[in-house]
Design a protein around this motif. Sequence first.
Motif: not given
Length: 455
Positions: A233-234, A330-334, A406-410
């Motif tokens: 995803d990253r 990378g195109k994804g949110d780390p 503190k994070v988002k989920f993929t």
Amino acid sequence: MKKRILSIAASVLALSTLLAACSTKESPPQAGATTPNTPATEAPKGTDAPSTDKVKLSIWHNYSGDDARAKVIRGQIEKFQKEHPEVELDAQAIPPDGYRQRLKTVAAANEMPDVFFAHAGTTIKEFYEGGFIQPINPVLDKYPDWKNNFTDGAFGPLTFDNGIYAAPVNASVTSILYYNKTLFEQNNVKVPTTWDEMMTAVKTFKDKGITPIALGNKAAWLAQSSILSSLADRVTGTEWFLKAAKQDGAKFTDPEFVQALTYFKSLSEAGAFQNGFNSIDNTQMEQYFVQGKAAMMIDGAWGITNMASSATKEQLDQVEVTVLPSIPGGKGDPNTLSGGAGGGFTLNKKLTGKQLEAAQELIYTISGPEGMKLVAEANQIVNYKVEVDKSKVSSLFIKAYDLTQKVKFTPVYDAVLTSAGADAINVGLQDLLMKGKPEDVAKKLQEAQAKALGK
């Protein structure tokens, strides 16, 4: 000393994703495992049983281990048995690595258990599309305070055509980067936040004779669920993956996915994992790590309850948690973890009358407010708003819970891919960790997913 209370509501994502496997991730399966005295092809008892004075009911689940969460689930099933003497309950605890295969076997014969645990995402969707299960809406509506206390999005991957088919018994968080702060401090290694820093850490620990990253991929699902789901995803971003999974505007042979597989393979080529990583399971991996034999481990939240059941307080206190490093360009949110709402217990579509009523109450006993509180206090993040006594959970649980806030989920790959696609990538990653080529793995996944979708 007064007990401090921690209000816990697990982070969830309104995606069609699963778990798992967590874990138990809820671990996905390995074909061939069976329970004692129960052949893999034996049909569960109960659904079509002849009428007797007692209501006959069968339940299958994969909470067969010695960790606290598994004991809680089994304990709630035993509680139901004691409180309902009118029900003759046949309960089967099946090892996680063989669980899905067992369900597939009885599904092929249309002889499903009356109540059974179903992983969120593709697994429960396939049971729905096959006409094997029925909604649990009646029992949810019977206990509205229970229904309304689940966190936002908890029912998302368990809902089809406005029917809710299971109540999640835990949240699915699959890609936590666990690290031993003592080993990092003793060897003057920076906790990696970029891929270059990760490769530097791997080399440093390798040169010092310390396993950089513990891995237990015997059942093939862990590398996919815990490492690739987040790493890829990253590289590709979530939107690309969802398109590729649907075979609509993207393919797994696209350069960005091949690049993600190349990053994955670079870990193996750098000697990041201990010898024999394809011959031990995730529980053995977790013990190897928590005993200080490896500097890092990429695992799900289920690892917390597994480690808490056997590790000392000192061993747990030296473990810290974070997310996987970012990928250059990378195109994804780390700042993400792969995961979402977890799986839960569902109902055989054949159930009616007293059998159905008993089965609904069984689900409430397991997944109701009491069950959710007990599961959370077994060091398991849940999709339910519950107050947990902080003195009953480990320091590691608190750290992981704080991270999830503190994070988002993929998406988790095997929660979105078809069963054939998930099998293809699981086997492919085992090969890739040895001598396989990224392009070959990508091609096999593409072919399997396209064929399964008829494209």
